[in-house]
Design a protein around this motif. Sequence first.
Motif, PDB file in Angstrom:
ATOM      1  N   MET A 170      15.882  -7.356  -2.110  1.00 12.27           N
ATOM      2  CA  MET A 170      16.082  -7.624  -3.839  1.00 12.27           C
ATOM      3  C   MET A 170      15.013  -8.439  -4.258  1.00 12.27           C
ATOM      4  SD  MET A 170      18.949  -5.833  -4.203  1.00 12.27           S
ATOM      5  CE  MET A 170      19.035  -6.537  -6.064  1.00 12.27           C
ATOM      6  N   PHE A 171      15.503  -9.760  -4.800  1.00 12.36           N
ATOM      7  CA  PHE A 171      14.453 -10.532  -5.511  1.00 12.36           C
ATOM      8  C   PHE A 171      13.581 -11.321  -4.585  1.00 12.36           C
ATOM      9  CE2 PHE A 171      18.776 -10.531  -7.417  1.00 12.36           C
ATOM     10  CZ  PHE A 171      18.470  -9.811  -8.462  1.00 12.36           C
ATOM     11  N   GLY A 172      13.859 -11.252  -3.211  1.00 16.37           N
ATOM     12  CA  GLY A 172      12.908 -11.762  -2.121  1.00 16.37           C
ATOM     13  C   GLY A 172      11.846 -11.059  -1.771  1.00 16.37           C
ATOM     14  N   GLY A 173      11.938  -9.896  -2.077  1.00 23.92           N
ATOM     15  CA  GLY A 173      10.778  -8.794  -2.011  1.00 23.92           C
ATOM     16  C   GLY A 173       9.410  -9.271  -2.229  1.00 23.92           C
ATOM     17  N   LEU A 174       8.414  -8.645  -1.205  1.00 20.98           N
ATOM     18  CA  LEU A 174       7.115  -8.931  -1.653  1.00 20.98           C
ATOM     19  C   LEU A 174       6.603  -8.429  -2.914  1.00 20.98           C
ATOM     20  CD1 LEU A 174       5.183  -8.221   1.654  1.00 20.98           C
ATOM     21  CD2 LEU A 174       5.645 -10.240   0.726  1.00 20.98           C
ATOM     22  N   GLU A 175       7.232  -7.320  -3.474  1.00 20.96           N
ATOM     23  CA  GLU A 175       6.697  -7.070  -4.790  1.00 20.96           C
ATOM     24  C   GLU A 175       7.230  -7.842  -5.842  1.00 20.96           C
ATOM     25  OE1 GLU A 175       8.579  -4.385  -2.999  1.00 20.96           O
ATOM     26  OE2 GLU A 175       7.435  -2.457  -3.078  1.00 20.96           O
ATOM     27  N   PRO A 176       8.493  -8.228  -5.961  1.00 21.27           N
ATOM     28  CA  PRO A 176       8.990  -9.292  -6.881  1.00 21.27           C
ATOM     29  C   PRO A 176       8.310 -10.794  -6.731  1.00 21.27           C
ATOM     30  CG  PRO A 176      10.935  -8.542  -5.522  1.00 21.27           C
ATOM     31  CD  PRO A 176       9.611  -7.694  -5.080  1.00 21.27           C
ATOM     32  N   ARG A 177       8.074 -10.987  -5.527  1.00 22.69           N
ATOM     33  CA  ARG A 177       7.495 -12.321  -5.259  1.00 22.69           C
ATOM     34  C   ARG A 177       6.102 -12.305  -5.669  1.00 22.69           C
ATOM     35  NH1 ARG A 177       9.224 -15.339   0.271  1.00 22.69           N
ATOM     36  NH2 ARG A 177      11.279 -14.850   0.430  1.00 22.69           N
ATOM     37  N   LEU A 178       5.174 -11.373  -5.280  1.00 24.01           N
ATOM     38  CA  LEU A 178       3.670 -11.120  -5.820  1.00 24.01           C
ATOM     39  C   LEU A 178       3.822 -10.878  -7.390  1.00 24.01           C
ATOM     40  CD1 LEU A 178       2.638  -8.827  -2.853  1.00 24.01           C
ATOM     41  CD2 LEU A 178       1.733 -11.276  -3.495  1.00 24.01           C
ATOM     42  N   ALA A 179       4.734 -10.186  -8.033  1.00 21.72           N
ATOM     43  CA  ALA A 179       4.651 -10.113  -9.396  1.00 21.72           C
ATOM     44  C   ALA A 179       5.030 -11.226 -10.119  1.00 21.72           C
ATOM     45  CB  ALA A 179       5.626  -8.978  -9.705  1.00 21.72           C
ATOM     46  N   SER A 180       5.966 -12.251  -9.585  1.00 25.55           N
ATOM     47  CA  SER A 180       6.279 -13.429 -10.349  1.00 25.55           C
ATOM     48  C   SER A 180       5.250 -14.323 -10.530  1.00 25.55           C
ATOM     49  CB  SER A 180       7.487 -14.141  -9.480  1.00 25.55           C
ATOM     50  OG  SER A 180       7.133 -14.638  -8.222  1.00 25.55           O
ATOM     51  N   PHE A 181       4.305 -14.141  -9.440  1.00 20.37           N
ATOM     52  CA  PHE A 181       3.263 -15.095  -9.285  1.00 20.37           C
ATOM     53  C   PHE A 181       1.867 -14.298 -10.284  1.00 20.37           C
ATOM     54  CE2 PHE A 181       1.352 -18.804  -7.269  1.00 20.37           C
ATOM     55  CZ  PHE A 181       0.136 -18.890  -7.923  1.00 20.37           C
ATOM     56  N   LEU A 182       1.367 -13.173  -9.956  1.00 17.34           N
ATOM     57  CA  LEU A 182       0.351 -12.476 -10.796  1.00 17.34           C
ATOM     58  C   LEU A 182       0.566 -12.504 -12.335  1.00 17.34           C
ATOM     59  CD1 LEU A 182      -0.188  -9.928  -7.653  1.00 17.34           C
ATOM     60  CD2 LEU A 182      -1.634 -12.110  -8.242  1.00 17.34           C
ATOM     61  N   TYR A 183       1.680 -12.130 -12.483  1.00 15.39           N
ATOM     62  CA  TYR A 183       1.944 -12.019 -13.943  1.00 15.39           C
ATOM     63  C   TYR A 183       1.878 -13.431 -14.681  1.00 15.39           C
ATOM     64  CZ  TYR A 183       2.988  -7.129 -14.945  1.00 15.39           C
ATOM     65  OH  TYR A 183       2.946  -5.606 -15.225  1.00 15.39           O
ATOM     66  N   ALA A 184       1.744 -14.399 -13.920  1.00 15.95           N
ATOM     67  CA  ALA A 184       1.521 -15.617 -14.585  1.00 15.95           C
ATOM     68  C   ALA A 184       0.222 -16.091 -14.735  1.00 15.95           C
ATOM     69  CB  ALA A 184       2.323 -16.791 -13.605  1.00 15.95           C
ATOM     70  N   ILE A 185      -0.887 -14.955 -14.288  1.00 17.33           N
ATOM     71  CA  ILE A 185      -2.113 -15.307 -14.544  1.00 17.33           C
ATOM     72  C   ILE A 185      -2.419 -14.766 -16.098  1.00 17.33           C
ATOM     73  CG2 ILE A 185      -4.579 -14.731 -13.649  1.00 17.33           C
ATOM     74  CD1 ILE A 185      -3.263 -14.461 -10.907  1.00 17.33           C
ATOM     75  N   PRO A 186      -3.093 -15.880 -16.722  1.00 18.33           N
ATOM     76  CA  PRO A 186      -3.201 -15.132 -18.180  1.00 18.33           C
ATOM     77  C   PRO A 186      -3.843 -13.654 -18.369  1.00 18.33           C
ATOM     78  CG  PRO A 186      -3.994 -17.563 -17.828  1.00 18.33           C
ATOM     79  CD  PRO A 186      -3.610 -17.020 -16.706  1.00 18.33           C
ATOM     80  N   ALA A 187      -3.878 -13.073 -19.181  1.00 23.13           N
ATOM     81  CA  ALA A 187      -4.567 -11.564 -19.227  1.00 23.13           C
ATOM     82  C   ALA A 187      -3.998 -10.535 -18.422  1.00 23.13           C
ATOM     83  CB  ALA A 187      -6.149 -11.828 -19.227  1.00 23.13           C
TER      84      ALA A 187
END
Lengths: 376, 376, 376, 376
Positions: free
Chosen positions: A229-246
């Motif tokens: 679920m929310f601890g998966g590599l995809e959601p974890r990576l997405a929660s960080f990479l989507y924070a990068i502007p642009a």
Amino acid sequence: MSSFWGQYLHLSLFGESHGDGIGAVLDNLPPGQLIDTDEVKAFMRRRAPGQTPWSTARKESDLPQILSGLYRDHTTGTPLSAVIRNQDTHSQDYSNLELVPRPGHADLTGSVRYRGANDPRGGGHFSGRITAPLCFAGAVCKQILARQGIEITGHVKEIAGIQDREIDLARPPVAELRTVAGKAFPVLDDARGQEMIDAVEAARMAQDSVGGIIELVFWGLPAGIGDPMFGGLEPRLASFLYAIPAVKALTFGSGFDAMRRRGSENNDSPQFLGEGDTLHIRNKTNHGGGIDGGISNGMPVILQVGIKPTSSVSLPQDSIDLSTGENTRLVVKGRHDPCIVPRALPVCEAGAAIVLLDSLLTSGLFDFDKTGRDSE
Amino acid sequence: MSSFWGQYLHLSLFGESHGDGIGAVLDNLPPGQLIDTDEVKAFMRRRAPGQTPWSTARKESDLPQILSGLYRDHTTGTPLSAVIRNQDTHSQDYSNLELVPRPGHADLTGSVRYRGANDPRGGGHFSGRITAPLCFAGAVCKQILARQGIEITGHVKEIAGIQDREIDLARPPVAELRTVAGKAFPVLDDARGQEMIDAVEAARMAQDSVGGIIELVFWGLPAGIGDPMFGGLEPRLASFLYAIPAVKALTFGSGFDAMRRRGSENNDSPQFLGEGDTLHIRNKTNHGGGIDGGISNGMPVILQVGIKPTSSVSLPQDSIDLSTGENTRLVVKGRHDPCIVPRALPVCEAGAAIVLLDSLLTSGLFDFDKTGRDSE
Amino acid sequence: MSSFWGQYLHLSLFGESHGDGIGAVLDNLPPGQLIDTDEVKAFMRRRAPGQTPWSTARKESDLPQILSGLYRDHTTGTPLSAVIRNQDTHSQDYSNLELVPRPGHADLTGSVRYRGANDPRGGGHFSGRITAPLCFAGAVCKQILARQGIEITGHVKEIAGIQDREIDLARPPVAELRTVAGKAFPVLDDARGQEMIDAVEAARMAQDSVGGIIELVFWGLPAGIGDPMFGGLEPRLASFLYAIPAVKALTFGSGFDAMRRRGSENNDSPQFLGEGDTLHIRNKTNHGGGIDGGISNGMPVILQVGIKPTSSVSLPQDSIDLSTGENTRLVVKGRHDPCIVPRALPVCEAGAAIVLLDSLLTSGLFDFDKTGRDSE
Amino acid sequence: MSSFWGQYLHLSLFGESHGDGIGAVLDNLPPGQLIDTDEVKAFMRRRAPGQTPWSTARKESDLPQILSGLYRDHTTGTPLSAVIRNQDTHSQDYSNLELVPRPGHADLTGSVRYRGANDPRGGGHFSGRITAPLCFAGAVCKQILARQGIEITGHVKEIAGIQDREIDLARPPVAELRTVAGKAFPVLDDARGQEMIDAVEAARMAQDSVGGIIELVFWGLPAGIGDPMFGGLEPRLASFLYAIPAVKALTFGSGFDAMRRRGSENNDSPQFLGEGDTLHIRNKTNHGGGIDGGISNGMPVILQVGIKPTSSVSLPQDSIDLSTGENTRLVVKGRHDPCIVPRALPVCEAGAAIVLLDSLLTSGLFDFDKTGRDSE
């Protein structure tokens, strides 16, 4: 949330583009890890502005001053903090943006969110400058990961529609990918890289900008990292990479191509490599990008990050004047990259390093004895 | 992380596909909110299996039993919990999967992660069944959001390469989108829907599966929702949507198309609509999908979710036998959807509802007086 | 926060006293741990009502039904969940409490907090009944800790001013403390225990109640568990133990006595025990209760928890009538313990077990191979 | 956890006693709040060393440099950060402590926790110096709370067994308590204060130290702040206050006295004050310290914090020599307070301010329009 991140490893980012300083705090790092600060600075230089024709003319040494968490070149385990002073600020370039917001920026949304109290100079906390301390934190994590046998590589996959050489997801070219970070332009195929540079230059001459796609490949991540679920590599990576502007797009493995295949074609079949040992399982294909059910399967982990064209362009644009209540035309001053994709590559790598180290630390598989100390 | 999520609103999901029950706990809901449980069940039926030719034959009433948090049909504000009993389990169908992992599933990665202790029956906690309580939680949030003027719509944008009618990002067809949830097949263009159904049926006849893309549109989200960096709407939504099984791609607004435009084309220019009032600002375009700097700008928020083809296919596939250490061929028994995209649509809507309610609650803009009570 | 807790190990509690059910979800447990459910039930019986003259007459079997997370008697590692049905509810006893709040209860504050929407029956979510699933979760953690060599003991230190035998903080009587859980009244000195029982009975006959103090002792916690500042064992334990209803005081080691000593007397001096090995360090005294700088020092960890007298007493009390706006006299009906201290002891032990397991899991010192499986 | 705290408002503390700098990051502050930095500095001076005979001779201006989050004297809402440079460090005073740990300090436990990699100089991250940036953060929160009508006062309740005048919990002397912060010695009864000063001086002359108790009183907190269970005001306050070095005891309201009363005496009965209006409810007594079920009841919130005697004393103490494996005698050099209680008072006030602001922000009752701006 907001400007802090992490389950176990914990990152706080702070600062505004034209304030006194920006910085990062990284808590719960494993203790005793040797950190090569020259290597950290070398990594940060890949993101630093003012170095190439296609980046902003703003000159910032952007060298971090480490205030805590490093003692005799090793992590203490208590919070690592670093500050970068803002130097070459031209705040007057931004004096009109409080009233006439730049399209594609957070000038207007940030002002609404913060009831007009946010620092508007240079985008304030929304500025891409905040990725400098992010790169500091990522550079430290990268060194720690390397000792665990985990490596992060990447390349510019596309700029302005021009594509770098496609990689084989099941067998990415590790040796070539390792050379990318050291290149003047971070691609596998330098001829394509030159085409990209030309497209960036053309955009710059037209007072415009272009976007592109970054591809990351992680090596050596053992099977079993990540959670459901929310601890998966995809959601974890997405929660960080989507924070990068642009960043406006993120896909894993073969991305949207997978959605046009049948299941029998898309599934990655595990195979023994002859030794009859789970340590020697390999998937025949890698459409899933090395992740099944949120958990690493031992294949290279591969993902693509879409970076939109720089919002700040010198061409006059439609906007509004909040002081008059009239529509108006805006000319953005200041110094801006016609394409931030090459500089965004180390930022994405840094973000990935932080996520992977956090995931490794919460997996119970981190080896605390690999510190890089002489006494090891 | 793992199977809990949330900054203020807090969700815990639990259960295994063939265990005694699955469920959800939702804490910190606003108190006093009228919840129509019939409407909750109607929403959950959109995800329930066994209803259409293209879904698994497994019959589950999947009706949640609410144990706490609802008193006289209103939320108490203390934890809302619901349990769904597992009924129609055929665990023997899965008896071979402990030794021969299904390609594209978490059978192998889950076993490594949990040291062989995870419940392997039907995928255990990795099963898509866990999205049933997720839909329960989302259905409750949807009703609360509706009173705040926020609505979530969506459609199947693509299955097996067949595309539904494209929407105008700046002016999505709100009336038509509202009809989608009530349709037998959730598309805008029913003729295209029939083509998709035919493609799903063809895959089913071939003992195979197909994937697709879901598009969500959120209406009425006021400008100013979201935070910088990790608190942005994109990272928050991504941290949830990527937790949904089979999601491998996520893009916002015009997605990868944006990366091929120039900045001057891609930027969304704000314009006054004549009234000279910030309440009447509208962007000319909506390539950014209603989000600038992680914060809503008042335009419809639009995103696309890529759903890979169902991993479980009846066609024989290559795999490994962990008991013998030999490569082998696997025939997956059990009952599986040839295409989960239509059932994944309400799951994505549910996830989005939870994220938006959490974001609204942490924005300070939630109106606690809108409860739906008679006394309002 | 609210009704969930944890850094790595994650607990969600839900339910209301007179609702359909109460329960707990415990996520991120180490996988493969053998759990003896009979032992869990035996632990829970120490808290269960209706068993002794000094507890409420409410009869609840309070046996948890495990819905997920346990497969063939071992933890799966995915969320462990259990539900307890409410059976013997006399909701009509509480019908006047919506309008006339009980002094010392959350009737009034809960109503203000939740805008009148909370479930008032039996205190709703504020009821001590929610400690039943808390004990379930703690009982599971206790078994896992035991395999790591960590044991939690405790005794009733004081009731109604009558004190149990004082323990030597540096050398608590481990063998005697181990017998306490099996006693009819959980004290070291049974004669004092009888005096306490008499005092409780006297309070009951007077339609009143008494409070007391619980002392916990943790054994076998290795040195080095805990973090600086907010991650210290004291703040972590306090963040949990203060969540237990009726707890109003918490001290560590020699508590307030330490504040009246000089530093030279109060400091606990480490000493080698002759072997010249850090594994054989022992402090001469243990005024600090086994914790220095938030981190365990290898001595027994000792703390005291103050439990106020039960708020619900049958004696008429002053209160207010919210329907009339007049002061009034309240007679609390329902069945209530004249002293909850003996039943609070296993609750405090359960809370401590959850905190210690979380702290051990985040320390990197948890041994995942100690599972209790036959194959070990 | 570790050195960050918060549910919505988020605090990160960093730094080591003899490193380059210490600091704080405070994220999710309400935007647009006027901050008087002179007042912040005045508050911090109450904690600063080197000002009184009873504090360490270490001179530190301890003035924070604000790097971000404040723009034109108002909070931006994005992370507020401040750095304090370490100046007057005498690291050589500590050169023996790596090998001979100080009793009562984290020298040994910190070294075990961090595998010998922590910065041992002056206690490193475990030093009381880290409370300087904590006071910065608290001073900012105090100003914001004041505009919401919430005030935090406190006094030294006891030092070396000498007690300040006792306060009436139901009617604490607000005017007198307000004068305490401005006094040379922070007590209500100056004669008792002089006795305390004499006791501190006697301890200093004896190369020893004394401890004491701090009492805090919060005014103006509306009823309904706090959540059930782990979100209660007691667990939230405890999770912060127990993180302050030297805190070993914490009680609320009448503390352990409550455990010796009967329920009928201890319960706080609400009463209308004649107006027949819930806004005019007052409890007859305040034994519960203004909190029922974790939630504020509108009475003054009152708690007591036990501060152990300073661990660093100049008297020779027993310890161990880790280099030789022999027991030894330790003489602690360096400059240390014979009593830290007066300096700990503003630290506790600061911690309480951060907790209360976080609790107010998550309650939905924070009034964002009260900013202190001229335009209000």
